[in-house]
Structure formats: structure tokens, C-alpha cells
Scaffold this motif. Structure first.
Motif: not given
Length: 399
Positions: A147, A166, A175, A186-187, A189, A203-207, A209
Motif C-alpha cells: 500500500t 473524507d 493520488q 493498486s492501493d 492511503d 482516508s481512501k478514494r474510489n475510482r 470519485t
């Protein structure tokens, strides 16, 4: 190709006028706030800490603080402004030390992940755009599980909620900037360090978003590029702005800020404002006194049963009348719409055309409306009392 950054877009959103001076007119301010100065020195110290670690040198706390202190003294200048008058630059210097000591003790020996890059410049590819978006990442790490982590240091005095973290756009954009650089990403943070509070947020962000964010940034850039005016936008941030001497909203305050009391009170602008407010307050007092006097006149006329009251040189004719009124759109839109629907369903809306209380009252008085409908309409009726006072000279009346 024109270059944009998160701070550049933020400057426009905070104040378009400041944006114009800084990025279009290229005027560099002579001052900087102590908070920003302290934040820069803390960032430089943490960069040194991790650079030492990358060079296989064990970071020592006393060396870190010594570096911070020397760097502070070397870079401090007369343009560093302390806005909060109850604090000194030494107070802020100590806050910076505390931030570094707290961070050191929390993360030593700094083996949570492998540091990949420090103060890393990135570019974010923007779809169908002739603009370039760049950023500088405080630190990029990679954990043993693969990660990646994007780290950002904050010396802010305000602690955000997780929900705000978030929604943060800056690290999400970063990112997008690192993803094309290494084929094993691939991952990711996103990590914020709020140093004053010894708090870490993740926090994370999806594709979806991330892709939407790119489109949003392009849209914002085009908004800036097509802007026809750059008006000042006053906020709490104005106190820390380095362009107050140029800003039409702050220029006068900047001009008189350091005047001695006698010179301040005699300055033309100050005198004009003070006189204007003085007259405005006098007018307000006179209007309040007139309102009380009118009430007393109405009460006297009702008590004595008169509609004319004589004075020394003037007389007042008092007229008190009552008439029905119906809801207007501006006063009670909900009841207005109910009444309009009733009139339309009863077939008499055209007769009052654009709704007019006087026309409706006339139709009711002349019995031109069916009794059942009239009774329904009268449920909307409100009896309003009108009072008027007409002054005239006694001699004029006698002639």
C-alpha cells in the motif's frame, strides 16, 4: 501550457482579487503570516528527519530541534506578521517545537513504512484540457503489504472532522498524480498529520470519485480562465493577506492602522464615516420619536372623538380606516397560492387578472360572486387598519 495547483485554485475561491494580484499581475507580497512561516519551518524539519532516515542516519530529537531553531533564526525577517496581538513570534516558535517533539515521540523509530519520496513534484493528467495541474507531496511511503501512503503535514489550529477529511480534494488529486509513476500502485492511503493535536487521519478514494474530481478541477479552471472580474471577497482570512495595501476593501484600514489617535480621528475618511453614522443614528432616533408621537396622536383622537387636532400654527387631520386585504405572494406565498387556486377553480381568476385585492373586494361588495365561493374567499380575508396624518397650516385653512 498554463499551470494550476491546489493552492492557486484555493486562492481564487478564497478571494478572486488576491488571485488576480498574485497570479495574473504577479505582485509578490512583502509580508507573510507567522502561521505560514512556522508551518514552512516545521515542514522543512520533517523533510530533514526523513531524509536522514533514508540516508541510514538515525534521526535524533535534539538534532531535529537544533535544525528547526537555526533555520527559524536564519529565515526570520521583518515581513513576518504576528496578527494575534496577544502572542509573540516566540510563542509560535515554541508551538513549532512542540509539533516536532510530539511527532517524533509518536513515530520514532520511523519504521512504519519505507519512504519513497520527499517534497515530490507531481503532475495530474487532466482530460481534454490545455492546462497542467501540479502539486508537491510532503512525503510518499510504501508499506510492506504494498500500500502506498501520501502524507501531508498540517500545523493548523483547527482540527477537522473525519467527514471533512473524507471530502478533501488535495491529497486525492495527488493520488491521481502518483498513479502513473509506478506500475505496482493498486492501493493508496491518504494520510494527514495534524501536528498541534498529535492526530493522524486516514482516508481512501474510489475510482469514480477520482474521475469526477478531475472533471471538477477542469471545470473550476475554466471558470477562472473565463472570469471577467476579480472582486475582493472579505473573510476572516483577510487579516493574514499580504495585499491589504492594494485591496479596495482593506486599503483604508491598512492606511490608518498605525496612525496615532489624534491623526486617526482627523483623517478625512474616518471623519466622513463618523459623521455619516452620527446622522444615521440621529435619523433613527427621530424616526422612533415620530412613531411614538403618531401613536399618541391616534390615541388622543380616538379618546376625544375628533379627527382634527389644532396646534399653535398647524393642525393635524387624522384619518383611520379599515378595509379587507387578502394574502400576497410576498407576505404569505402558501395562502396566496391557495386563494389563487380557489379563484381559478371558481372561474373568476380572469376578472381579477393579475391578482389584486382591491378588484376582489369590489367583486365581493357588489355581490358578483356566488355566495358559497364568496364565503370561501372570505376565509382568506384579513382586516387591516390604515392610519394617516395630514398636517396643514392654520392660516392656509382659514383662507
Amino acid at each position: 501550457m498554463k499551470t494550476y495547483s491546489y493552492s492557486r485554485i484555493g486562492a481564487y475561491e478564497n478571494c478572486p482579487f488576491q488571485f488576480k494580484l498574485r497570479y495574473i499581475d504577479r505582485i509578490k507580497p512583502d509580508t507573510e503570516g507567522i502561521e505560514a512561516f512556522m508551518g514552512s519551518r516545521v515542514h522543512e524539519s520533517l523533510e530533514k528527519l526523513y531524509r536522514d532516515k533514508m540516508m541510514a542516519k538515525d534521526p535524533q530529537l535534539d538534532e531535529l530541534i537544533d535544525f528547526y531553531d537555526v533555520n527559524w533564526e536564519k529565515k526570520f525577517h521583518d515581513g513576518v506578521l504576528v496578527i494575534r496581538k496577544d502572542y509573540t513570534s516566540d510563542n509560535y516558535k515554541e508551538i513549532g517545537r512542540n509539533c516536532l517533539e510530539g511527532y517524533y515521540r509518536r513515530y520514532y523509530p520511523f519504521e512504519q513504512a519505507k519512504t519513497i519520496a520527499l517534497e515530490m513534484r507531481i503532475e495530474v493528467p487532466l482530460p481534454d484540457s490545455e492546462f497542467k495541474f501540479i502539486g508537491f507531496i510532503d512525503r510518499v511511503d510504501q508499506r510492506e503489504n504494498g500500500t502506498y501512503e501520501i502524507h501531508d503535514y498540517k500545523t493548523s489550529s483547527t482540527l477537522p472532522y473525519q467527514s471533512e477529511i473524507d471530502q478533501d480534494k488535495q491529497l486525492a488529486l495527488y493520488q491521481l498524480g502518483i498513479e502513473p509513476l509506478w506500475n505496482d500502485i493498486s492501493d493508496v492511503d491518504l494520510v494527514w498529520h495534524y501536528l498541534k493535536f498529535d492526530k493522524e487521519f486516514r482516508s481512501k478514494r474510489n475510482r469514480i470519485t477520482l474521475e469526477m474530481l478531475k472533471e471538477e478541477i477542469v471545470k473550476k479552471i475554466y471558470e477562472i480562465e473565463t472570469a471577467e472580474s476579480f472582486e475582493p471577497k472579505e473573510s476572516a482570512l483577510c487579516n493574514w493577506c499580504g495585499y491589504q495595501d492594494l485591496c479596495p476593501s482593506k486599503k483604508h484600514a491598512f492606511k490608518v492602522a498605525d496612525l496615532p489617535p489624534d491623526a486617526f480621528i482627523e483623517e478625512d475618511g474616518v471623519r466622513l464615516v463618523n459623521r455619516f453614522i452620527e446622522l444615521k443614528n440621529q435619523k433613527k432616533k427621530l424616526e422612533e420619536e415620530e412613531s411614538r408621537l403618531k401613536d399618541a396622536i391616534y390615541r388622543y383622537a380616538l379618546r376625544e372623538g375628533v379627527d382634527v387636532i389644532n396646534g399653535s400654527e398647524y393642525r393635524l387631520r387624522i384619518k383611520i380606516s379599515k378595509k379587507p386585504e387578502y394574502p400576497s405572494k410576498s407576505r404569505d406565498e402558501e395562502r396566496y397560492n391557495e386563494l389563487v387556486n380557489l379563484l381559478k377553480s371558481s372561474g373568476i381568476w380572469e376578472e381579477v387578472s393579475v391578482f389584486n385585492s382591491n378588484k376582489l373586494v369590489k367583486l365581493l361588495d357588489t355581490k358578483q360572486i356566488d355566495d358559497t365561493v364568496a364565503n370561501s374567499i372570505k376565509t382568506f380575508e384579513e382586516i387591516v387598519e390604515y392610519r394617516r396624518i395630514y398636517p396643514s397650516r392654520l392660516k392656509d385653512d382659514e383662507s
